[in-house]
Design a protein around this motif. Structure first.
Motif, PDB file in Angstrom:
ATOM      1  N   SER A  87      56.395  83.451 126.322  1.00  0.00           N
ATOM      2  CA  SER A  87      55.772  84.422 125.427  1.00  0.00           C
ATOM      3  C   SER A  87      56.061  84.077 123.970  1.00  0.00           C
ATOM      4  CB  SER A  87      56.275  85.832 125.738  1.00  0.00           C
ATOM      5  OG  SER A  87      57.676  85.880 125.561  1.00  0.00           O
ATOM      6  N   SER A  88      56.654  82.913 123.775  1.00  0.00           N
ATOM      7  CA  SER A  88      56.901  82.460 122.402  1.00  0.00           C
ATOM      8  C   SER A  88      57.001  80.941 122.427  1.00  0.00           C
ATOM      9  CB  SER A  88      58.216  83.043 121.871  1.00  0.00           C
ATOM     10  OG  SER A  88      59.290  82.522 122.627  1.00  0.00           O
ATOM     11  N   VAL A  89      56.909  80.363 121.258  1.00  0.00           N
ATOM     12  CA  VAL A  89      57.047  78.902 121.181  1.00  0.00           C
ATOM     13  C   VAL A  89      58.431  78.494 121.687  1.00  0.00           C
ATOM     14  CG1 VAL A  89      57.141  76.943 119.588  1.00  0.00           C
ATOM     15  CG2 VAL A  89      55.398  78.689 119.308  1.00  0.00           C
ATOM     16  N   GLY A  90      59.429  79.337 121.365  1.00  0.00           N
ATOM     17  CA  GLY A  90      60.789  79.046 121.813  1.00  0.00           C
ATOM     18  C   GLY A  90      60.847  78.934 123.327  1.00  0.00           C
ATOM     19  N   GLU A  91      60.211  79.873 124.002  1.00  0.00           N
ATOM     20  CA  GLU A  91      60.237  79.839 125.471  1.00  0.00           C
ATOM     21  C   GLU A  91      59.400  78.689 126.030  1.00  0.00           C
ATOM     22  OE1 GLU A  91      61.126  84.580 126.193  1.00  0.00           O
ATOM     23  OE2 GLU A  91      59.063  83.857 126.190  1.00  0.00           O
ATOM     24  N   LEU A  92      58.374  78.345 125.311  1.00  0.00           N
ATOM     25  CA  LEU A  92      57.584  77.181 125.742  1.00  0.00           C
ATOM     26  C   LEU A  92      58.441  75.921 125.689  1.00  0.00           C
ATOM     27  CD1 LEU A  92      54.701  76.006 126.445  1.00  0.00           C
ATOM     28  CD2 LEU A  92      54.458  75.573 124.005  1.00  0.00           C
ATOM     29  N   LEU A  93      59.137  75.760 124.586  1.00  0.00           N
ATOM     30  CA  LEU A  93      59.995  74.586 124.446  1.00  0.00           C
ATOM     31  C   LEU A  93      61.156  74.636 125.446  1.00  0.00           C
ATOM     32  CD1 LEU A  93      60.088  74.449 120.545  1.00  0.00           C
ATOM     33  CD2 LEU A  93      58.764  72.975 122.063  1.00  0.00           C
ATOM     34  N   GLU A  94      61.650  75.851 125.669  1.00  0.00           N
ATOM     35  CA  GLU A  94      62.731  76.035 126.652  1.00  0.00           C
ATOM     36  C   GLU A  94      62.272  75.565 128.036  1.00  0.00           C
ATOM     37  OE1 GLU A  94      63.568  80.123 127.586  1.00  0.00           O
ATOM     38  OE2 GLU A  94      65.705  79.709 127.718  1.00  0.00           O
ATOM     39  N   LEU A 151      50.767  83.132 123.739  1.00  0.00           N
ATOM     40  CA  LEU A 151      51.148  82.849 122.345  1.00  0.00           C
ATOM     41  C   LEU A 151      50.041  83.333 121.420  1.00  0.00           C
ATOM     42  CD1 LEU A 151      52.584  79.190 122.560  1.00  0.00           C
ATOM     43  CD2 LEU A 151      53.796  81.344 122.803  1.00  0.00           C
ATOM     44  N   SER A 152      49.674  84.569 121.564  1.00  0.00           N
ATOM     45  CA  SER A 152      48.501  85.041 120.818  1.00  0.00           C
ATOM     46  C   SER A 152      48.837  85.308 119.339  1.00  0.00           C
ATOM     47  CB  SER A 152      47.934  86.309 121.462  1.00  0.00           C
ATOM     48  OG  SER A 152      48.941  87.290 121.519  1.00  0.00           O
ATOM     49  N   ALA A 153      50.109  85.514 119.032  1.00  0.00           N
ATOM     50  CA  ALA A 153      50.461  85.794 117.634  1.00  0.00           C
ATOM     51  C   ALA A 153      50.195  84.558 116.779  1.00  0.00           C
ATOM     52  CB  ALA A 153      51.934  86.190 117.544  1.00  0.00           C
ATOM     53  N   THR A 154      49.612  84.814 115.626  1.00  0.00           N
ATOM     54  CA  THR A 154      49.273  83.702 114.728  1.00  0.00           C
ATOM     55  C   THR A 154      50.515  82.896 114.368  1.00  0.00           C
ATOM     56  OG1 THR A 154      47.518  85.065 113.824  1.00  0.00           O
ATOM     57  CG2 THR A 154      48.134  83.132 112.544  1.00  0.00           C
ATOM     58  N   ARG A 155      51.617  83.608 114.203  1.00  0.00           N
ATOM     59  CA  ARG A 155      52.850  82.910 113.824  1.00  0.00           C
ATOM     60  C   ARG A 155      53.247  81.892 114.885  1.00  0.00           C
ATOM     61  NH1 ARG A 155      57.862  81.305 115.695  1.00  0.00           N
ATOM     62  NH2 ARG A 155      58.932  80.554 113.834  1.00  0.00           N
ATOM     63  N   GLU A 156      53.140  82.300 116.128  1.00  0.00           N
ATOM     64  CA  GLU A 156      53.528  81.403 117.210  1.00  0.00           C
ATOM     65  C   GLU A 156      52.625  80.174 117.246  1.00  0.00           C
ATOM     66  OE1 GLU A 156      56.295  81.876 119.059  1.00  0.00           O
ATOM     67  OE2 GLU A 156      56.611  83.614 117.763  1.00  0.00           O
ATOM     68  N   GLN A 157      51.370  80.420 117.068  1.00  0.00           N
ATOM     69  CA  GLN A 157      50.433  79.286 117.098  1.00  0.00           C
ATOM     70  C   GLN A 157      50.668  78.366 115.903  1.00  0.00           C
ATOM     71  OE1 GLN A 157      46.369  80.539 117.725  1.00  0.00           O
ATOM     72  NE2 GLN A 157      46.960  81.961 119.342  1.00  0.00           N
ATOM     73  N   SER A 158      50.915  78.992 114.769  1.00  0.00           N
ATOM     74  CA  SER A 158      51.167  78.180 113.567  1.00  0.00           C
ATOM     75  C   SER A 158      52.418  77.337 113.742  1.00  0.00           C
ATOM     76  CB  SER A 158      51.345  79.089 112.348  1.00  0.00           C
ATOM     77  OG  SER A 158      50.205  79.864 112.148  1.00  0.00           O
ATOM     78  N   LYS A 159      53.429  77.951 114.350  1.00  0.00           N
ATOM     79  CA  LYS A 159      54.681  77.226 114.537  1.00  0.00           C
ATOM     80  C   LYS A 159      54.496  76.054 115.500  1.00  0.00           C
ATOM     81  CE  LYS A 159      58.965  76.200 114.292  1.00  0.00           C
ATOM     82  NZ  LYS A 159      59.492  75.592 113.062  1.00  0.00           N
ATOM     83  N   LEU A 160      53.785  76.331 116.564  1.00  0.00           N
ATOM     84  CA  LEU A 160      53.549  75.251 117.525  1.00  0.00           C
ATOM     85  C   LEU A 160      52.758  74.122 116.871  1.00  0.00           C
ATOM     86  CD1 LEU A 160      53.796  74.151 120.386  1.00  0.00           C
ATOM     87  CD2 LEU A 160      51.740  75.426 121.014  1.00  0.00           C
ATOM     88  N   ARG A 161      51.796  74.505 116.088  1.00  0.00           N
ATOM     89  CA  ARG A 161      51.005  73.485 115.400  1.00  0.00           C
ATOM     90  C   ARG A 161      51.906  72.685 114.448  1.00  0.00           C
ATOM     91  NH1 ARG A 161      48.398  73.146 110.493  1.00  0.00           N
ATOM     92  NH2 ARG A 161      46.442  71.954 110.471  1.00  0.00           N
TER      93      ARG A 161
END
Lengths: 813, 355
Positions: A87-94, A151-161
């Protein structure tokens, strides 16, 4: 059939993945090259593989990742498709860290802030990349779900990008069923970020290659051995699948097994199996798009936005926008412009169309519609194959009945019905026709134990058409068993829609009716139908037979003539002549029979004549009920490609009794030339008898007879034949001898025979003497016996009749 | 920007990061520190600073004993810095100290803050006043920096209309604007040729010309969209790219439904940004899509027919020209690129009469 749908690339070996991968090798190798090149450079691209569900994305990514791991030493992480734990970039990377390091517990489990997890996981991945020097590939399926839900939050997408565009420790390969809004919206962080690789649907050639590749991998040598023959079926697979590999494999199951007896059940099962797949696909688009798609699906063929707008009560602008999106999702495609002006669209995936029709169409017709279209495309006009398969299914039906295990019979009947329904013009009563063929072969001993099973089946089946078909079969079975009353009861349960009966169905129905209600009733009903039903014109032959049976010879002749007039096919005419002749002879309308046989002869095909005579001979043998005679006939007929002399003899007989003795004679001469003495020795008796009959038949017009005996070549032939054969015939002519003696007398009287032929001359002398006994006694004992035989003393006559029965007309009785 | 980072000018170092995801000035500080720690001179300065008095020293000292200021530990460093930040309100003081420290750096440093407008958009969305405060503060810091420390603020969207709406557009007037102009035709052809070669995609010369002319402008993005489709097609077919394949890719893929969403902002942003000029703009663009070019007088007539006699055509054209929809040459108004005109004709809804 379910196996191919369950094809799971992650469980397949790399060999299987490689050998069954078709149509996309160029794309795969190009992407492989790009990934390797990027890994060696300072910046890397990230990828989005776009293709509808079932288009082979998993196969593609699985094969690519395994090749990179095997050949290039890459580390590959495949994230779970559903992204439930992200549900977040952190968890994706985890997740990536845990999969890469094969950890059950997260090393960041104590961290409460996802952003801290983000930094720590990223650091861990970067450091691993630096240490191992192995490039990393992360495969992330369902990019749309990840960006749209998890990861619908813009922040999360921006961070992943930011991570991906900067010093990313891995290359990301994503998949999606279409262009993802979060990667194509101008204000979205991932706008035009990914390198797109689109998986197009397989071409017709690709589909054939895929089928072949699968068959090779499965070791299906039988299928591989007939790839050319099943080309039509592969085209059908292409048609229904729209080139979607998952559906190709689903249909490949049917191809591999062939059209089995319960194909309809399997097909319906297939539709059940694809239900989750299609439901998921529909879940990918908006409810309004589903509505538009449904309207397009339920219309027959390509349709215009305006037409869809009318059906859905939406505006044309809305429809156009939805169709545009549906085109992106590859549900629909432009379907040509039939009227040259407006744009038409059609649903790409035919199986989907059928699936939706099954679920949305009218209750009564939906299954039929699906199966009808399937069979039409599957057989593609190859009616011989259809008939072969139907016969096979019917055979299995009867095997099931014979074995006393009719459990599958209901499905078998359904398959037959659907097969027939697919070809309403020609095979709409295929269920009756194919079943009847199996029944014809069964004798009373076979039928007796089958009847109770058929009764049970008939009582259990709900579908009216199939129920009636079984009852019709029951009627026929009871007829064969000679059980009129149960036949009547079974026939009473036959409720066929007469208007849907084809010619064969009508024929069978008339046949059954004739049995249970009598030929007059059937003939009467048939004449009424003839005025009302178009298909009845194809039943005029049978109706004529009924007419002949009830003594309506004049009407029967009209029907026969009408039938022959509409029958161009040589084989059909041949069979028709046979049946006409047979029917007329049976009703003792000899003249009419001869008339038609003469017509058959004038059709100019010797083969026709011979086959027609076969019928005569068969009928004659059956009439005699003489098993030995039947066996002898079967033996003598031998190879049907040859011209068995027996037929010739029969032909001569018919011609003799007809109005063309000259033809008969000419034929005999031809046969003699062709077969020589071998034939002459074996069948001369019969031939001579024919000659004799030519001579003695008072029905032969006198001018014909005059020609016959007046013609020099005929006379010589007759004379030589008689000289050679009549002496022997005198002792072996059996029941015909008296006729032959009469013939001899006529021949002598007409001066056909030059000089005396014994024992005929002696016999004539005895017969014409005043004291027959005295004259006979004066003869040499051998001659006396021969003459006695010829003139048929009472004792010898009784002996003959004991052996052969009382037959006055040896050939055409 | 990436080229500047990859190959800095002599005597310059470059620190570059994408700040699109940054949502708060305090986060900006943390990210900026983390970015600068990758620059060795700055990292050294920071390490020394931990021994000096001041808020920055106290903050950074929290992490310095255990962690080296190095790339392998950057993640943990950021986490610790974030946790050790005295309060979110402390960012101005800390950042000022950081920038002051950086002025002592030897050698020139270019700090590229990519997607700066997006970051400001995030700030505004969360707290408008705080965002304006940050912009004022950041302007003051930029002006204080010595010449060897420079900021390059990159962005794919224009923030000025937003700032204009807030009445604070002057807060960026110290920046020098640098618009990336479309390439000339010859350069476009070269660009196309080199991209194809770089991708290992063989192409006929006609195909290269067709790509360039189909787009009709040297905008990199447009060219790359078509190039991407062409390369995919050539790879799929395993053939040398031909002009016919380019035309097909252009018509089917770039202009067709598959790319509808990709360029839909061209028409959707008229709705969000043009206010009362939206419909007149659509009418003008619709007319130009059909006629290729028109004079101002003709466009005036078109607007009159569509019942927009009160809207000056020159205003509409000026707005469209500033947003790169159209160009005006010798009095003739036309779409800025053939591609945009083709896309508009096929994908934008027609507007006939609106009043």
């Amino acid at each position: 059939m379910s196996e191919p749908l369950l094809f799971n690339p992650s469980r397949a070996s790399i060999q299987e993945l490689e050998r069954t991968f078709v149509g996309r090798w160029q794309q795969l190798q190009a992407l492989e090259r790009d990934l390797i090149a990027d890994a060696a450079g300072s910046s890397r691209r990230h990828w989005q593989l776009i293709g509808p569900r079932g288009s082979g994305k998993s196969h593609f990514t699985e094969l690519l990742s395994r090749r990179l791991a095997r050949d290039q030493g890459w580390e590959v992480v495949r994230l779970p498709e559903e992204h439930y734990q992200v549900s977040s970039v952190g968890e994706l990377l985890e997740q990536i860290v845990m999969l890469l390091e094969q950890l059950d517990l997260s090393p960041f489990a104590r961290e409460r802030n996802p952003r801290d997890v983000e930094e720590l996981a990223l650091q861990r991945l970067r450091n691993r990349r630096l240490r191992s020097s192995k490039p990393m590939l992360v495969i992330l399926e369902n990019l749309g779900i990840l960006l749209g839900r998890q990861l619908s939050a813009t922040r999360e997408q921006s961070k992943l990008r930011e991570i991906l565009i900067g010093d990313s420790p891995f290359t990301l390969l994503t998949t999606s069923t279409s262009y993802v809004d979060e990667a194509s919206r101008h204000d979205a962080p991932f706008y035009d970020f990914f390198q797109i690789v689109t998986l197009e649907d397989l071409s017709r050639i690709d589909v054939a290659q895929l089928v072949e590749a699968r068959a090779e991998w499965d070791g299906d040598t039988q299928l591989l051995g007939q790839m050319e023959q099943v080309r039509q079926r592969i085209d059908a697979i292409f048609h229904f699948s729209g080139g979607n590999p998952r559906l190709v494999l689903a249909l490949y199951g049917i191809l591999r097994r062939g059209v089995t007896e319960d194909l309809n059940k399997q097909l319906l099962k297939l539709l059940d199996e694809v239900t989750p797949y299609y439901q998921a696909r529909l879940g990918d688009v908006s409810p309004q798009m589903v509505r538009v798609l449904t309207a397009m699906t339920l219309s027959d063929g390509p349709t215009t936005p305006a037409e869809v707008a009318r059906r859905t009560r939406l505006t044309t602008t809305q429809i156009t926008a939805n169709i545009s999106k549906l085109t992106q999702e590859r549900f629909v495609r432009p379907g040509g412009r039939p009227d040259g002006r407006r744009r038409y669209y059609e649903v790409v995936d035919r199986l989907f169309r059928l699936w939706l029709q099954m679920r949305e169409g009218g209750e009564g017709r939906r299954k039929l519609r699906f199966l009808t279209e399937f069979f039409q495309r599957w057989y593609g006009g190859k009616n011989a194959e259809l008939w072969r398969d139907a016969t096979h299914v019917a055979d299995v039906f009867w095997q099931e009945i014979r074995s006393g295990r009719p459990a599958r019979c209901a499905d078998l009947l359904a398959t037959l019905e659907y097969l027939g329904s697919a070809f309403p013009g020609e095979y709409r009563d295929l269920i009756i026709e194919s079943l009847a063929e199996g029944l014809e072969a069964a004798g009373p001993d076979d039928l007796a134990p089958m009847v109770p099973l058929l009764e049970k089946l008939a009582s259990e089946i709900e579908d009216a058409t199939r129920k009636s078909a079984v009852n019709l079969m029951l009627t026929r079975a009871y007829r064969t068993l000679g059980r009129l009353e149960p036949a009547r009861q079974a026939f009473g349960r036959v409720v066929l829609d007469e208007s849907t009966l084809g010619a064969d169905g009508l024929n069978l129905y008339l046949d059954a009716l004739a049995y249970v209600a009598g030929a007059p009733e059937a003939f009467k009903k048939g004449l009424v139908w003839l005025k009302k039903m178009r298909m009845m014109k194809y039943c005029q032959l049978q109706l004529g037979e009924l007419g002949a049976e009830v003594g309506e010879v004049g009407r029967a002749k009209e029907l026969f003539e009408a039938h022959l007039a509409q029958t161009d096919c040589v084989n059909c005419r041949r069979l028709a002549y046979k049946r006409i002749f047979f029917a007329l002879m049976r009703s003792r309308a000899y003249d009419a029979a001869m008339e038609f046989m003469g017509q058959a002869v004038r059709d100019g095909k010797a083969e026709i004549e011979i086959r027609a005579m076969e019928a005569t001979a068969r009928w004659w043998a059956e009439k005699l009920k003489d098993a030995e005679e039947l066996a002898r006939l079967a033996e003598e007929w031998g190879d049907p490609d040859d011209v068995p002399p027996w037929y010739v003899y029969q032909l001569v007989c018919v011609r003799t009794h007809g109005d063309r003795p000259d033809d008969a004679l000419r034929l005999m001469r031809g046969v003699q030339v062709r077969y020589g003495n071998g034939f002459w020795d074996q069948f001369s008796g019969h031939v001579i008898e024919c000659l004799v009959r030519i001579a003695v038949n008072h029905d032969i017009p006198s001018d014909v007879l005059e020609w016959l005996v007046g013609d020099r070549s005929n006379r010589e032939f007759l004379a030589s034949a008689c000289r050679a054969e009549m002496p022997r015939l005198a002792s072996s002519a059996g029941r015909y001898r008296r006729g032959i003696l009469d013939a001899y007398r006529v021949l002598v009287a007409r001066d056909v025979l030059p000089g005396d032929i014994e024992p005929y001359a002696a016999a004539v002398s005895v017969v014409s003497s005043e004291d027959r006994e005295k004259s006979l006694a004066a003869l040499h004992p051998e001659m006396r016996e021969a003459v006695s035989f010829l003139i048929g003393t009472e004792r010898s006559q009784r002996k003959v009749e004991a052996e052969h029965g009382s037959v006055s007309n040896p050939t055409l009785n | 920007m990436a080229a500047l980072a990859d190959a800095p000018q002599p005597g310059w170092s470059v620190a570059m990061a994408d700040f699109e995801y940054v949502e708060h000035p305090a986060e900006f500080l943390t990210e900026l520190v983390a970015l600068l720690l990758l620059d060795d001179p700055v990292a050294r300065l920071l390490k020394q600073a931990t021994r000096a008095p001041g808020a920055l020293a106290r903050w950074v000292a929290v992490v310095s004993p255990e962690l080296a200021f190095s790339r392998p530990e950057i993640g943990e460093l950021k986490v610790r810095l974030g946790k050790a930040l005295p309060s979110t309100a402390a960012w101005p003081e800390l950042t000022e100290e950081l920038l002051a420290l950086m002025s002592k750096r030897e050698g020139s440093l270019l700090i590229i803050i990519d997607e700066f407008p997006m970051m400001i958009g995030n700030f505004i969305q969360r707290d408008r006043d705080s965002a304006i405060h940050f912009l004022k503060w950041f302007r003051a810091q930029r002006q204080r920096l010595p010449g060897h420390i420079r900021f390059l603020l990159g962005g794919s969207v224009n923030i000025e209309p937003v700032l204009e709406g807030l009445g604070v557009v002057a807060l960026l007037n110290d920046l020098e604007r640098f618009h990336l102009q479309p390439m000339e035709r010859e350069k476009s052809i070269r660009f196309v040729r080199e991209v194809l070669a770089g991708e290992g995609c063989e192409a006929e010369e006609d195909a290269i010309i067709t790509i360039t002319d189909a787009i009709g402008t040297g905008v990199h993005f447009f060219l790359q969209v078509l190039l991407s489709e062409c390369i995919s097609e050539a790879r799929r077919r395993n053939t040398t790219l031909t002009a016919d394949q380019v035309r097909s890719a252009y018509e089917q893929r770039v202009l067709g439904p598959f790319s509808r969403g990709r360029f839909s902002h061209y028409q959707s942003r008229l709705k969000s940004n043009y206010g009362p000029l939206e419909q007149p703009a659509r009418i003008v663009l619709g007319h130009l899509a059909e006629t290729e070019s028109a004079t101002l007088q003709e466009l005036r007539q078109v607007l009159v027919i569509a019942s927009f006699a009160d809207v000056p055509a020159s205003d509409v054209v000026a707005r469209l020209e500033s947003d790169f929809y159209v160009t005006v040459q010798r009095g003739a108004v036309s779409f800025s690129s053939r591609f945009l005109r083709d896309w508009w004709r096929l994908n934008a809804p027609a507007v006939v009469s609106l009043r």
